[in-house]
Design an enzyme around this catalytic site. Structure first.
Site, short mmCIF file in Angstrom:
data_model
loop_
_atom_site.label_atom_id
_atom_site.label_comp_id
_atom_site.label_asym_id
_atom_site.label_seq_id
_atom_site.Cartn_x
_atom_site.Cartn_y
_atom_site.Cartn_z
N TYR A 128 0.94 -1.06 -0.22
CA TYR A 128 -0.02 0.02 -0.03
C TYR A 128 0.74 1.25 -0.10
CZ TYR A 128 -3.56 3.25 1.39
OH TYR A 128 -4.30 4.38 1.48
N TYR A 129 2.05 1.19 0.86
CA TYR A 129 2.76 2.37 0.94
C TYR A 129 3.39 2.60 -0.52
CZ TYR A 129 7.42 4.51 1.65
OH TYR A 129 8.58 5.39 1.79
N PHE A 130 3.74 1.91 -1.36
CA PHE A 130 4.42 1.81 -2.69
C PHE A 130 3.25 2.38 -3.62
CE2 PHE A 130 7.91 -1.16 -1.45
CZ PHE A 130 8.85 -0.34 -1.79
#
Length: 218
Positions: A128-130
């Site tokens: 999700y961060y990426f």
């Protein structure tokens, strides 16, 4: 140059502050906690206390003031999704709008290499961060600002080598935070370096030469 750093208390933010001050620039920034503010003030670096996740855009405009450039180095580092969205996603959107309102054209974003950690099994939070970081890159690249996106490979705390690999595409290996900060400071001082996405890795080219090799007339 008067530079405002969002994330000035982080590792790259602090190193970048030293690099810019050595060039004679004025540096200010946004910090989350009062003790960070006090520490920077003791070092002669003005800062504004504010939580990027919760402050409104106008408060950020007032913090930015009369800056010539904004550098966004804040990040959640792949923690809880709500924090990732608030800092790496909505925080960048808020900073872009604040830059417009403050009349600041130059905006540099420290992002991540899309290939980072692809050799590993990543959890949902990191994936999700990426995805959020990618969305922030898109938002800035489609803005009307004089933007620059720097994507370093794996960050390490080893002493800087003063040499890098810099270009539209780079391998994902590792790069010293000191070299990231020096590269970023050099890029900020090159007025022809705008509306570019550059990837950064360890390498053998002196940083100033690496930056100049990527200059294009606009």
């Amino acid at each position: 140059m008067n530079v405002f750093i969002i994330g000035i208390s982080g590792s790259i933010g602090r190193l970048l502050t030293r690099q810019l001050q050595a060039r004679g620039d004025t540096v200010r920034g946004l910090v989350r906690r009062q003790e960070q503010h006090a520490e920077l003030e003791a070092q002669g670096v003005p800062s504004q206390v504010g939580d990027l996740a919760h402050m409104d855009t106008q408060a950020l405009v007032e913090a930015i003031g009369d800056a010539d450039a904004i550098v966004f180095t804040a990040g959640s580092n792949g923690g809880r999704p709500d924090v990732t969205r608030a800092i790496d996603g909505d925080g960048v959107d808020k900073a872009i709008e604040a830059a417009r309102r403050a009349g600041v054209r130059r905006f540099a974003l420290v992002s991540v290499l899309p290939e980072s950690w692809r050799e590993r099994e990543l959890g949902e939070d990191v994936e999700y961060y990426f995805a959020v970081k990618k969305g922030a890159d898109i938002a800035l690249s489609r803005s009307d600002l004089d933007w620059l996106i720097l994507r370093p490979s794996l960050l390490v705390d080893e002493p800087g080598a003063g040499t890098v690999s810099l270009g539209p595409a780079a391998f994902h290996e590792q790069v010293a935070r000191e070299d990231v900060a020096e590269t970023l400071a050099t890029l900020l001082h090159e007025p022809r370096m705008g509306q570019r996405i550059l990837e950064l890795n360890q390498g053998t080219t002196p940083i100033r030469e690496a930056v100049q090799a990527n200059v294009r007339e606009r």
